[in-house]
Scaffold this motif. Structure first.
Motif, mmCIF file in Angstrom:
data_model
loop_
_atom_site.group_PDB
_atom_site.id
_atom_site.type_symbol
_atom_site.label_atom_id
_atom_site.label_comp_id
_atom_site.label_asym_id
_atom_site.label_seq_id
_atom_site.Cartn_x
_atom_site.Cartn_y
_atom_site.Cartn_z
ATOM 1 N N GLU B 94 0.821 -1.218 0.000
ATOM 2 C CA GLU B 94 0.000 0.000 0.000
ATOM 3 C C GLU B 94 0.850 1.261 0.000
ATOM 4 O OE1 GLU B 94 -2.524 -0.588 3.334
ATOM 5 O OE2 GLU B 94 -3.876 -1.953 2.255
ATOM 6 N N PRO B 97 4.304 3.736 -4.457
ATOM 7 C CA PRO B 97 3.658 4.741 -5.303
ATOM 8 C C PRO B 97 2.577 4.081 -6.150
ATOM 9 C CG PRO B 97 6.046 4.935 -5.426
ATOM 10 C CD PRO B 97 5.758 3.712 -4.611
ATOM 11 N N PRO B 98 1.486 4.782 -6.361
ATOM 12 C CA PRO B 98 0.309 4.199 -7.022
ATOM 13 C C PRO B 98 0.597 3.541 -8.366
ATOM 14 C CG PRO B 98 -0.185 6.386 -6.186
ATOM 15 C CD PRO B 98 1.282 6.183 -5.986
ATOM 16 N N GLN B 99 1.518 4.118 -9.144
ATOM 17 C CA GLN B 99 1.723 3.535 -10.486
ATOM 18 C C GLN B 99 2.827 2.490 -10.522
ATOM 19 O OE1 GLN B 99 1.727 6.857 -9.995
ATOM 20 N NE2 GLN B 99 -0.346 7.335 -10.716
ATOM 21 N N THR B 100 3.243 2.034 -9.391
ATOM 22 C CA THR B 100 4.299 1.031 -9.387
ATOM 23 C C THR B 100 3.949 -0.150 -10.292
ATOM 24 O OG1 THR B 100 4.721 1.632 -7.099
ATOM 25 C CG2 THR B 100 5.721 -0.408 -7.888
ATOM 26 N N ARG B 105 5.898 -4.616 -7.650
ATOM 27 C CA ARG B 105 4.965 -4.973 -6.577
ATOM 28 C C ARG B 105 5.213 -6.414 -6.130
ATOM 29 N NH1 ARG B 105 0.692 -2.058 -5.581
ATOM 30 N NH2 ARG B 105 -0.696 -3.828 -5.257
#
Lengths: 217, 217
Positions: B94, B97-100, B105
């Motif tokens: 979580e 960074p959002p666009q990882t 991930r």
DNA sequence: GTCTATAAACAGATAGAC
DNA sequence: GTCTATCTGTTTATAGAC
């Protein structure tokens, strides 16, 4: 209980798993098979002698005619397990054409070891499952065989690094344990529904070997 | 016994492992720590309440002031173990960074999970080691959490296949179990002598991700 | 050789003193 | 809260009939 489908070479290596003539020997064998069956599924602490006896179609007390103690029975199951996997893998490797490349040798070892576990032998599964659960005095008995077996893997990996097939910039000792561990853990989850054993084994060996292959750069 | 070095986010998730004020609570905590320590090393059948008591500096009978039964104590250790790993991995994901990208991930999840096991938590190790050894009635208590945790991994892999980062021609369900199994088995062998935990974790994630990466051909 | 019945051993659980 | 002492239950192991 066991349907090994062994090649001739392995049949020989596997003689210890077969029952010679006498009735007593056959019963002894039946008990061992039952023990391997139950141990591989329930582990050490969940397995009672009465569970094993039930599968072998007898009463718990009768086991003592064939084995002097629970420890004795456990140790023999484990010993048969290490030896089975050891010899099967060794055999396959020895039967490869002499000039077989190091990657193919490694793939053969991986897939053979894994198939012993997921498809072939309750003894192999029992040994794997029991390792780390049984009392120390049982464990130490087969520590030597395990170490010896580990040497095969050390050599396979070392050779593949040496000839440039596998990358040399990783901790191969840890990687070896990850590979063996991934296979060992299959005892906890593999069921026929997970797919054909051969294909599961192939997917695993592919991942490992592609993952370690030296890059030409 | 435990030196988690947690980030702030994880500290919060980890409150259950910390001792509130009262002496009794602290002792309860000491017992849990001792139990996690012993269980993670000896497994279920080799662990006596007296072993745990000894590490906690008390006598076996005294444990019953804090826990109603061995089963209760075991279940709580396991529960803390699953939750710890679950929340730590979830948290790390979580906080990315959002666009990882999906590979990063996945790498994050693998390395975090593994570090929980080899470096951080006796509870994580105990839970892993005990799984498959404890009596059924204990095991069933945390089967749901395990399944829920498995969903994280399913999704990570599914996403990476979906966006073309990982190959789509393998049995991903089996592969998932091999990955988790390889990490689980580390409980059986990893020692600090095997190298820096972070580098061992990196070697593993590299092997796995390179091994599964889709080929551009 | 296998059974039934029983003994012995062990570890978990409880009681009561402190 | 923790101790010592004891009880209970379970399972391994033994004895003796068949």
């Amino acid at each position: 209980m066991e349907e090994p489908k062994l090649t001739t070479a392995e049949e020989k290596a596997d003689q210890s798993l077969r029952a010679p003539g006498t009735k007593s020997e056959q019963t002894r064998q039946r008990i061992l098979n039952a023990a391997a069956f139950v141990f591989s599924r329930k582990g050490f602490s969940r397995t009672r002698l009465s569970d094993i006896a039930k599968v072998a179609n007898m009463k718990a007390g009768s086991l003592y005619y064939h084995f002097s103690s629970r420890e004795e029975l456990t140790a023999e199951v484990m010993s048969l397990g290490v030896n089975y996997t050891f010899r099967t893998v060794q055999n396959r490797l020895e039967n490869l054409p002499p000039q077989t490349d190091s990657i193919t040798r490694l793939r053969t070892a991986i897939e053979t070891h894994l198939l012993c576990l997921i498809e072939r032998s309750d003894y192999a599964r029992a040994n794997t499952k029991l390792s780390g659960q049984v009392p120390r005095n049982i464990q130490v008995r087969y520590d030597a065989s395990e170490a010896e077996y580990g040497q095969i893997w050390r050599k396979l990996l070392r050779d593949a690094v040496a000839d440039g097939s596998l990358r040399d910039d990783v901790n191969m000792s840890a990687i070896r344990m990850f590979i063996l561990g991934a296979m060992s853990w299959s005892v906890e989850w593999f069921k026929p529904e997970n797919g054909p054993a051969a294909s599961v084994a192939r997917d695993f060996s592919e991942m490992v070997l592609n993952g370690l292959r030296a890059q030409d750069r």
